[in-house]
Design an enzyme around this catalytic site. Structure first.
Site, mmCIF file in Angstrom:
data_model
loop_
_atom_site.group_PDB
_atom_site.id
_atom_site.type_symbol
_atom_site.label_atom_id
_atom_site.label_comp_id
_atom_site.label_asym_id
_atom_site.label_seq_id
_atom_site.Cartn_x
_atom_site.Cartn_y
_atom_site.Cartn_z
ATOM 1 N N CYS A 43 51.902 31.786 101.584
ATOM 2 C CA CYS A 43 52.843 31.393 102.638
ATOM 3 C C CYS A 43 53.488 32.587 103.327
ATOM 4 O O CYS A 43 54.116 32.431 104.362
ATOM 5 C CB CYS A 43 53.926 30.477 102.061
ATOM 6 N N CYS A 111 59.249 28.099 96.954
ATOM 7 C CA CYS A 111 60.371 29.000 97.268
ATOM 8 C C CYS A 111 61.272 29.181 96.052
ATOM 9 O O CYS A 111 61.741 30.286 95.783
ATOM 10 C CB CYS A 111 61.174 28.457 98.448
#
Length: 137
Positions: A43, A111
């Site tokens: 990402c 995350c």
């Protein structure tokens, strides 16, 4: 995908006042500073976490994160979770704690994983520095 209001509020607050949220860096040559750097090639998010320790206690925290709103919100969350904690308490912080606190959507759970990895890497760096200091005494 909808961000939770907690993610949106933290992200916007960091944009408006980064210093208030511990965005920045410590001198990496300071013997009381530990650094952890992690990235996710899939990402493109990168987190750099620095801890300022006094003995076994985390006195202060700084971070720089390059990534999406969830990555930045996760970073501000680990700042809140780390300040004033002992190394042992910091080791107990898990990605699910960060994800739950922020109500991260499933697609953004990576995350919180990056945040936990940054904590682990910084603590590993601290332990290496501590062992080196003890060895040289």
């Amino acid at each position: 995908m909808a961000y939770s209001q907690k993610v949106v509020d933290r992200f916007e607050s960091v944009l408006n006042n980064p210093e208030q949220h511990a965005v920045g860096r410590f001198n990496p040559n300071d013997p009381d500073v530990a650094t952890g750097l992690t990235g996710a090639p899939a990402c493109g998010d990168v987190m750099k976490l620095q801890l300022k320790l006094a003995g076994d206690v985390i006195e202060d925290v700084k971070f720089k994160t390059y990534g999406c709103g969830s990555a930045i919100a996760s970073s501000t969350m680990f700042v809140d979770m780390l300040k004033g904690k002992t190394v042992a308490e910091a080791k107990a912080i898990k990605d699910k704690d960060i994800a739950t606190a922020l109500e991260l959507p499933a697609i953004k759970l990576h995350c919180s994983v990056l945040a936990e990895e940054s904590i682990k890497k910084a603590l590993e760096n601290w332990e290496t520095k501590t062992k080196h200091r003890q060895h040289n005494q």
